[in-house]
Design a protein around this motif. Structure first.
Motif, PDB file in Angstrom:
ATOM      1  N   TRP A  17      -7.659-102.078  46.206  1.00  0.00           N
ATOM      2  CA  TRP A  17      -7.514-102.289  44.767  1.00  0.00           C
ATOM      3  C   TRP A  17      -6.255-103.096  44.449  1.00  0.00           C
ATOM      4  N   LEU A  18      -5.149-102.765  45.090  1.00  0.00           N
ATOM      5  CA  LEU A  18      -3.908-103.513  44.850  1.00  0.00           C
ATOM      6  C   LEU A  18      -4.038-104.963  45.294  1.00  0.00           C
ATOM      7  N   THR A  19      -4.671-105.186  46.436  1.00  0.00           N
ATOM      8  CA  THR A  19      -4.885-106.552  46.912  1.00  0.00           C
ATOM      9  C   THR A  19      -5.710-107.347  45.903  1.00  0.00           C
ATOM     10  N   GLU A  20      -6.761-106.731  45.369  1.00  0.00           N
ATOM     11  CA  GLU A  20      -7.584-107.385  44.345  1.00  0.00           C
ATOM     12  C   GLU A  20      -6.758-107.647  43.082  1.00  0.00           C
ATOM     13  N   ALA A  21      -5.947-106.680  42.697  1.00  0.00           N
ATOM     14  CA  ALA A  21      -5.147-106.816  41.473  1.00  0.00           C
ATOM     15  C   ALA A  21      -4.157-107.964  41.591  1.00  0.00           C
ATOM     16  N   TRP A  22      -3.512-108.087  42.741  1.00  0.00           N
ATOM     17  CA  TRP A  22      -2.529-109.158  42.934  1.00  0.00           C
ATOM     18  C   TRP A  22      -3.174-110.539  42.902  1.00  0.00           C
ATOM     19  N   ALA A  23      -4.475-110.614  43.204  1.00  0.00           N
ATOM     20  CA  ALA A  23      -5.193-111.896  43.187  1.00  0.00           C
ATOM     21  C   ALA A  23      -5.830-112.183  41.821  1.00  0.00           C
ATOM     22  N   ASP A  24      -5.824-111.224  40.921  1.00  0.00           N
ATOM     23  CA  ASP A  24      -6.448-111.378  39.615  1.00  0.00           C
ATOM     24  C   ASP A  24      -5.599-112.299  38.728  1.00  0.00           C
ATOM     25  N   PRO A  25      -6.238-113.070  37.854  1.00  0.00           N
ATOM     26  CA  PRO A  25      -5.482-113.934  36.941  1.00  0.00           C
ATOM     27  C   PRO A  25      -4.475-113.180  36.060  1.00  0.00           C
ATOM     28  N   SER A  26      -4.705-111.912  35.814  1.00  0.00           N
ATOM     29  CA  SER A  26      -3.785-111.123  34.986  1.00  0.00           C
ATOM     30  C   SER A  26      -2.476-110.792  35.706  1.00  0.00           C
ATOM     31  N   ALA A  27      -2.411-111.012  37.009  1.00  0.00           N
ATOM     32  CA  ALA A  27      -1.256-110.571  37.812  1.00  0.00           C
ATOM     33  C   ALA A  27       0.069-111.139  37.311  1.00  0.00           C
ATOM     34  N   GLU A  28       0.056-112.336  36.750  1.00  0.00           N
ATOM     35  CA  GLU A  28       1.322-112.935  36.301  1.00  0.00           C
ATOM     36  C   GLU A  28       1.933-112.209  35.110  1.00  0.00           C
TER      37      GLU A  28
END
Length: 138
Positions: A17-28
């Motif tokens: 889940w964290l790996t997916e989150a860091w790759a999501d456009p919202s991560a910035e």
């Protein structure tokens, strides 16, 4: 079904889940992620929440949820200030001690927003969306 509600029988990996989150456009926009993993405990809800003495030890529980209500709570949580990312997984069926009940992850801009978002999401799911029926040891 939204992208936020994960529909698998097996509990997802928090690392994935964290790996997916860091790759999501919202991560910035995100400065913090919090996760919650609730499990079936051996103490009855009546005892730990309300102090009711004489409750029997828990053997397990039946757990179910209303998907439409969960989707509504997800939308409400995403509308909170500073919340940009969510994942929700809920178990179902007959569960035994130690089984996971739910796992959620909330990502947001600052700690107070993320803590509030996690409390809001988990609280609303538990109050409005799920059925938990404890079974007791004889």
């Amino acid at each position: 079904m939204s992208q936020y509600l994960v529909k698998t029988k097996k509990r997802p990996s928090q690392d994935a889940w964290l790996t997916e989150a860091w790759a999501d456009p919202s991560a910035e926009k995100i400065g913090m992620y919090l996760t919650h993993c609730g499990v079936v405990r051996g103490s009855a809800k009546a005892l730990v929440r309300y102090g009711e003495a004489g409750t029997k030890p828990v053997a397990g529980m039946y757990f179910s949820y209303d998907e439409e209500k969960v989707e509504r709570v997800i939308e409400e949580t995403l509308a909170l200030p500073g919340i940009y990312y969510l994942r929700v997984w809920l178990n179902s069926g007959v569960l035994v001690l130690g089984d996971p009940i739910m796992q959620v992850m909330v990502g947001g801009d600052i700690r107070p927003h993320v803590i509030e978002g996690l409390q809001f999401l988990v609280g609303k799911i538990k109050i409005e969306c799920v059925v938990e029926e404890e079974t007791y040891k004889e």
